[in-house]
Design a protein around this motif. Structure first.
Motif, PDB file in Angstrom:
ATOM      1  N   ALA A  70      -4.597   1.387 -10.362  1.00 47.77           N
ATOM      2  CA  ALA A  70      -3.145   1.376 -10.558  1.00 47.77           C
ATOM      3  C   ALA A  70      -2.552   2.731 -10.229  1.00 47.77           C
ATOM      4  O   ALA A  70      -3.042   3.764 -10.666  1.00 47.77           O
ATOM      5  CB  ALA A  70      -2.806   1.000 -11.996  1.00 47.77           C
ATOM      6  N   ASP A  74      -2.369   0.842  -2.696  1.00 51.48           N
ATOM      7  CA  ASP A  74      -1.141   0.107  -2.424  1.00 51.48           C
ATOM      8  C   ASP A  74      -1.200  -1.224  -3.174  1.00 51.48           C
ATOM      9  O   ASP A  74      -2.249  -1.641  -3.653  1.00 51.48           O
ATOM     10  CB  ASP A  74      -0.931  -0.087  -0.916  1.00 51.48           C
ATOM     11  CG  ASP A  74      -2.024  -0.918  -0.283  1.00 51.48           C
ATOM     12  OD1 ASP A  74      -2.235  -2.063  -0.719  1.00 51.48           O
ATOM     13  OD2 ASP A  74      -2.680  -0.405   0.644  1.00 51.48           O
ATOM     14  N   GLN A  75      -0.061  -1.882  -3.282  1.00 50.81           N
ATOM     15  CA  GLN A  75       0.041  -3.019  -4.180  1.00 50.81           C
ATOM     16  C   GLN A  75      -0.939  -4.149  -3.849  1.00 50.81           C
ATOM     17  O   GLN A  75      -1.564  -4.715  -4.741  1.00 50.81           O
ATOM     18  CB  GLN A  75       1.470  -3.557  -4.178  1.00 50.81           C
ATOM     19  CG  GLN A  75       1.682  -4.570  -5.290  1.00 50.81           C
ATOM     20  CD  GLN A  75       3.116  -5.015  -5.382  1.00 50.81           C
ATOM     21  OE1 GLN A  75       3.841  -5.022  -4.395  1.00 50.81           O
ATOM     22  NE2 GLN A  75       3.544  -5.395  -6.554  1.00 50.81           N
ATOM     23  N   ALA A  76      -1.086  -4.449  -2.586  1.00 57.50           N
ATOM     24  CA  ALA A  76      -1.954  -5.562  -2.201  1.00 57.50           C
ATOM     25  C   ALA A  76      -3.405  -5.281  -2.599  1.00 57.50           C
ATOM     26  O   ALA A  76      -4.083  -6.149  -3.162  1.00 57.50           O
ATOM     27  CB  ALA A  76      -1.853  -5.807  -0.705  1.00 57.50           C
ATOM     28  N   PHE A  78      -4.409  -3.126  -4.884  1.00 62.24           N
ATOM     29  CA  PHE A  78      -4.482  -3.065  -6.340  1.00 62.24           C
ATOM     30  C   PHE A  78      -4.591  -4.469  -6.929  1.00 62.24           C
ATOM     31  O   PHE A  78      -5.431  -4.734  -7.789  1.00 62.24           O
ATOM     32  CB  PHE A  78      -3.258  -2.338  -6.900  1.00 62.24           C
ATOM     33  CG  PHE A  78      -3.035  -2.610  -8.353  1.00 62.24           C
ATOM     34  CD1 PHE A  78      -3.883  -2.059  -9.299  1.00 62.24           C
ATOM     35  CD2 PHE A  78      -2.001  -3.421  -8.773  1.00 62.24           C
ATOM     36  CE1 PHE A  78      -3.706  -2.325 -10.655  1.00 62.24           C
ATOM     37  CE2 PHE A  78      -1.813  -3.693 -10.116  1.00 62.24           C
ATOM     38  CZ  PHE A  78      -2.672  -3.143 -11.056  1.00 62.24           C
ATOM     39  N   LEU A  79      -3.738  -5.370  -6.459  1.00 59.80           N
ATOM     40  CA  LEU A  79      -3.742  -6.729  -7.011  1.00 59.80           C
ATOM     41  C   LEU A  79      -5.073  -7.419  -6.742  1.00 59.80           C
ATOM     42  O   LEU A  79      -5.607  -8.129  -7.595  1.00 59.80           O
ATOM     43  CB  LEU A  79      -2.591  -7.551  -6.413  1.00 59.80           C
ATOM     44  CG  LEU A  79      -1.195  -7.134  -6.903  1.00 59.80           C
ATOM     45  CD1 LEU A  79      -0.117  -7.897  -6.153  1.00 59.80           C
ATOM     46  CD2 LEU A  79      -1.051  -7.323  -8.404  1.00 59.80           C
ATOM     47  N   TYR A  82      -7.583  -5.853  -9.143  1.00 60.05           N
ATOM     48  CA  TYR A  82      -7.306  -6.295 -10.506  1.00 60.05           C
ATOM     49  C   TYR A  82      -7.778  -7.735 -10.696  1.00 60.05           C
ATOM     50  O   TYR A  82      -8.442  -8.073 -11.672  1.00 60.05           O
ATOM     51  CB  TYR A  82      -5.805  -6.192 -10.791  1.00 60.05           C
ATOM     52  CG  TYR A  82      -5.452  -6.613 -12.195  1.00 60.05           C
ATOM     53  CD1 TYR A  82      -5.626  -5.730 -13.249  1.00 60.05           C
ATOM     54  CD2 TYR A  82      -4.982  -7.896 -12.461  1.00 60.05           C
ATOM     55  CE1 TYR A  82      -5.332  -6.118 -14.555  1.00 60.05           C
ATOM     56  CE2 TYR A  82      -4.691  -8.292 -13.758  1.00 60.05           C
ATOM     57  CZ  TYR A  82      -4.870  -7.401 -14.790  1.00 60.05           C
ATOM     58  OH  TYR A  82      -4.588  -7.791 -16.067  1.00 60.05           O
TER      59      TYR A  82
END
Ligand SMILES: [Zn+2]
Length: 93
Positions: A70, A74-76, A78-79, A82
């Motif tokens: 986190a 980058d968001q992709a 990270f998701l 996760y």
């Protein structure tokens, strides 16, 4: 607004971004331990956001977010990380 009360301690709500007087804010410790104050910097929530906060246990959430990168990936990515971590934890092999 708070314009008439200059030089008061104003904090920013981490949920909605509203600036609120520190005395009207609620301290929020992301580790869920507001009693241990050593070496800590608290974040703040305004009262309406604090009311909306879920008070269910969230043990391990911050660790999982950290492990997933986190704030670093980058968001992709990270998701994806996760998702993989949570899946791995919930479905023991
Ligand atoms: Zn708020």
């Amino acid at each position: 607004m708070l314009g008439s009360r200059r030089s008061r301690d104003v904090v920013t709500c981490i949920a909605c971004g509203e600036s609120v007087d520190r005395t009207d804010a609620r301290e929020y410790d992301k580790h869920g331990d507001r009693w241990n104050r050593r070496d800590k910097e608290f974040e703040y929530l305004c009262k309406p956001c604090h009311r909306d906060l879920t008070h269910q246990p969230r043990s391990g959430l911050e660790d999982t977010l950290d492990d997933a990168g986190a704030g670093e990936l980058d968001q992709a990515r990270f998701l994806q990380q996760y998702h993989d971590l949570v899946r791995g934890r919930d479905s023991p092999k």
